[in-house]
Design a protein around this motif. Structure first.
Motif, mmCIF file in Angstrom:
data_model
loop_
_atom_site.group_PDB
_atom_site.id
_atom_site.type_symbol
_atom_site.label_atom_id
_atom_site.label_comp_id
_atom_site.label_asym_id
_atom_site.label_seq_id
_atom_site.Cartn_x
_atom_site.Cartn_y
_atom_site.Cartn_z
ATOM 1 N N GLY A 16 0.785 -1.231 0.000
ATOM 2 C CA GLY A 16 0.000 0.000 0.000
ATOM 3 C C GLY A 16 0.814 1.276 0.000
ATOM 4 O O GLY A 16 0.259 2.365 0.166
ATOM 5 N N THR B 110 -0.129 3.475 -3.034
ATOM 6 C CA THR B 110 -1.471 4.027 -2.818
ATOM 7 C C THR B 110 -1.422 5.198 -1.837
ATOM 8 O O THR B 110 -2.032 6.245 -2.061
ATOM 9 C CB THR B 110 -2.422 2.927 -2.301
ATOM 10 O OG1 THR B 110 -2.468 1.887 -3.279
ATOM 11 C CG2 THR B 110 -3.814 3.465 -2.060
ATOM 12 N N GLU B 111 -0.662 5.040 -0.768
ATOM 13 C CA GLU B 111 -0.542 6.090 0.252
ATOM 14 C C GLU B 111 0.144 7.336 -0.317
ATOM 15 O O GLU B 111 -0.270 8.468 -0.047
ATOM 16 C CB GLU B 111 0.257 5.526 1.439
ATOM 17 C CG GLU B 111 0.205 6.337 2.687
ATOM 18 C CD GLU B 111 0.846 5.612 3.873
ATOM 19 O OE1 GLU B 111 1.553 6.290 4.640
ATOM 20 O OE2 GLU B 111 0.653 4.385 4.030
ATOM 21 N N GLU C 231 -2.154 9.115 -2.868
ATOM 22 C CA GLU C 231 -3.203 9.838 -2.147
ATOM 23 C C GLU C 231 -2.678 11.180 -1.624
ATOM 24 O O GLU C 231 -3.326 12.219 -1.773
ATOM 25 C CB GLU C 231 -3.721 9.001 -0.974
ATOM 26 C CG GLU C 231 -4.770 9.720 -0.152
ATOM 27 C CD GLU C 231 -5.231 8.913 1.056
ATOM 28 O OE1 GLU C 231 -6.305 9.244 1.586
ATOM 29 O OE2 GLU C 231 -4.534 7.969 1.480
ATOM 30 N N HIS D 29 -4.299 0.002 -10.765
ATOM 31 C CA HIS D 29 -5.126 -0.220 -9.572
ATOM 32 C C HIS D 29 -4.848 0.841 -8.487
ATOM 33 O O HIS D 29 -5.775 1.313 -7.828
ATOM 34 C CB HIS D 29 -4.906 -1.634 -9.041
ATOM 35 C CG HIS D 29 -5.845 -2.028 -7.955
ATOM 36 N ND1 HIS D 29 -7.208 -2.072 -8.117
ATOM 37 C CD2 HIS D 29 -5.609 -2.372 -6.667
ATOM 38 C CE1 HIS D 29 -7.773 -2.429 -6.981
ATOM 39 N NE2 HIS D 29 -6.824 -2.618 -6.079
ATOM 40 N N VAL D 30 -3.581 1.210 -8.308
ATOM 41 C CA VAL D 30 -3.214 2.255 -7.337
ATOM 42 C C VAL D 30 -3.947 3.551 -7.671
ATOM 43 O O VAL D 30 -4.531 4.198 -6.796
ATOM 44 C CB VAL D 30 -1.682 2.487 -7.329
ATOM 45 C CG1 VAL D 30 -1.323 3.810 -6.660
ATOM 46 C CG2 VAL D 30 -0.974 1.333 -6.636
ATOM 47 N N GLU E 18 -6.674 3.933 -9.529
ATOM 48 C CA GLU E 18 -8.122 3.744 -9.375
ATOM 49 C C GLU E 18 -8.533 3.861 -7.905
ATOM 50 O O GLU E 18 -9.564 4.466 -7.593
ATOM 51 C CB GLU E 18 -8.551 2.386 -9.932
ATOM 52 C CG GLU E 18 -8.534 2.329 -11.439
ATOM 53 C CD GLU E 18 -8.789 0.940 -12.000
ATOM 54 O OE1 GLU E 18 -9.224 0.861 -13.155
ATOM 55 O OE2 GLU E 18 -8.553 -0.073 -11.294
ATOM 56 N N LYS E 19 -7.732 3.284 -6.999
ATOM 57 C CA LYS E 19 -8.051 3.362 -5.567
ATOM 58 C C LYS E 19 -8.039 4.798 -5.059
ATOM 59 O O LYS E 19 -8.646 5.103 -4.039
ATOM 60 C CB LYS E 19 -7.068 2.511 -4.749
ATOM 61 C CG LYS E 19 -7.339 1.027 -4.859
ATOM 62 C CD LYS E 19 -6.609 0.232 -3.792
ATOM 63 C CE LYS E 19 -5.152 0.107 -4.108
ATOM 64 N NZ LYS E 19 -4.448 -0.815 -3.186
ATOM 65 N N ASN E 20 -7.357 5.682 -5.775
ATOM 66 C CA ASN E 20 -7.280 7.083 -5.398
ATOM 67 C C ASN E 20 -8.228 7.966 -6.203
ATOM 68 O O ASN E 20 -8.082 9.185 -6.202
ATOM 69 C CB ASN E 20 -5.837 7.582 -5.529
ATOM 70 C CG ASN E 20 -5.005 7.188 -4.327
ATOM 71 O OD1 ASN E 20 -5.199 7.712 -3.245
ATOM 72 N ND2 ASN E 20 -4.106 6.238 -4.517
ATOM 73 N N GLY E 21 -9.192 7.363 -6.886
ATOM 74 C CA GLY E 21 -10.213 8.131 -7.583
ATOM 75 C C GLY E 21 -9.916 8.477 -9.020
ATOM 76 O O GLY E 21 -10.709 9.174 -9.666
ATOM 77 N N TYR E 22 -8.800 8.024 -9.552
ATOM 78 C CA TYR E 22 -8.470 8.270 -10.954
ATOM 79 C C TYR E 22 -9.335 7.364 -11.834
ATOM 80 O O TYR E 22 -9.597 6.212 -11.489
ATOM 81 C CB TYR E 22 -6.997 7.984 -11.238
ATOM 82 C CG TYR E 22 -6.041 9.001 -10.672
ATOM 83 C CD1 TYR E 22 -5.335 9.861 -11.510
ATOM 84 C CD2 TYR E 22 -5.816 9.102 -9.301
ATOM 85 C CE1 TYR E 22 -4.438 10.789 -10.997
ATOM 86 C CE2 TYR E 22 -4.933 10.032 -8.777
ATOM 87 C CZ TYR E 22 -4.248 10.866 -9.631
ATOM 88 O OH TYR E 22 -3.369 11.786 -9.122
ATOM 89 N N LYS E 23 -9.754 7.902 -12.959
ATOM 90 C CA LYS E 23 -10.592 7.161 -13.903
ATOM 91 C C LYS E 23 -9.820 6.922 -15.196
ATOM 92 O O LYS E 23 -9.046 7.772 -15.645
ATOM 93 C CB LYS E 23 -11.860 7.943 -14.246
ATOM 94 C CG LYS E 23 -12.686 8.356 -13.043
ATOM 95 C CD LYS E 23 -13.466 7.204 -12.481
ATOM 96 C CE LYS E 23 -14.396 7.675 -11.378
ATOM 97 N NZ LYS E 23 -14.225 7.017 -10.144
#
Length: 189
Positions: free
Chosen positions: A117, A120-121, A124, A152-153, A155-160
């Protein structure tokens, strides 16, 4: 309240739960080069992050990222350090600013930090900084289509996912890439 231009005096210090994002220093270079020497790390970078582990290249690079490129408001380059160990986890950039409204995010991390993670962190924290502090309207990232973990990283942060670009210049090579982007929630107000 700080303006866009006020943030470029020095690389901003950012902190998340487990990580510190700060300017690179000469002391970080040996550990950072170990990350870059890993073929698995280089695999998705498009040949765009060369190993420059000799002088004067090290001094030039540090002067560029912490000086010239920062002062010209081109890019923020952060060294990502793990708080608990002081180890260098990797690097994240936010740059390519266009009209103070848009930027591009890119990152890479040492293999020992994959799957925990960390990316992802970091994404963010940098995304929040870009949207909230710099008041960017859009942040985008280009990712090779086969790099599903990085997609996936984001996407988990709201990117489309906005589309697929074929034979696109990526680093020093050409690849099929996915355009991922996030737009400021303020635009929806």
């Amino acid at each position: 309240m700080k303006s866009f231009h006020d943030y470029f005096d020095c690389v901003p210090y950012l902190e998340s739960q487990r990580l510190i994002l700060r300017p690179f220093s000469r002391l970080d270079m040996a550990e950072y080069f170990d990350i870059l020497r890993d073929d698995q790390v280089q695999k998705y970078l498009g040949g765009g992050v060369p190993l420059f582990d000799k002088e004067p290249h090290i001094s030039n690079w540090l002067n560029n990222i912490n000086g010239r490129l920062l002062k010209s408001k081109t890019v923020f380059t952060w060294c990502v350090e793990e708080k608990s160990t002081g180890k260098i986890a990797g690097r994240v950039d936010l740059g390519g600013f266009q009209k103070k409204t848009m930027a591009e995010i890119s990152y890479h991390f040492g293999r020992s930090f994959w799957g925990y993670g960390v990316a992802t962190e970091v994404v963010e924290k940098v995304t929040s900084f870009g949207l909230e502090n710099l008041n960017l309207q859009r942040i985008q990232g280009l990712v090779r289509v086969e790099n599903t973990a990085s997609i996936h990283v984001l996407e988990k942060n709201g990117y489309k996912k906005e589309g697929v670009l074929h034979c696109y210049p990526f680093g020093k090579e050409f690849h099929t890439v996915v355009m991922m982007a996030i737009v400021s929630p303020k635009l929806d107000e």
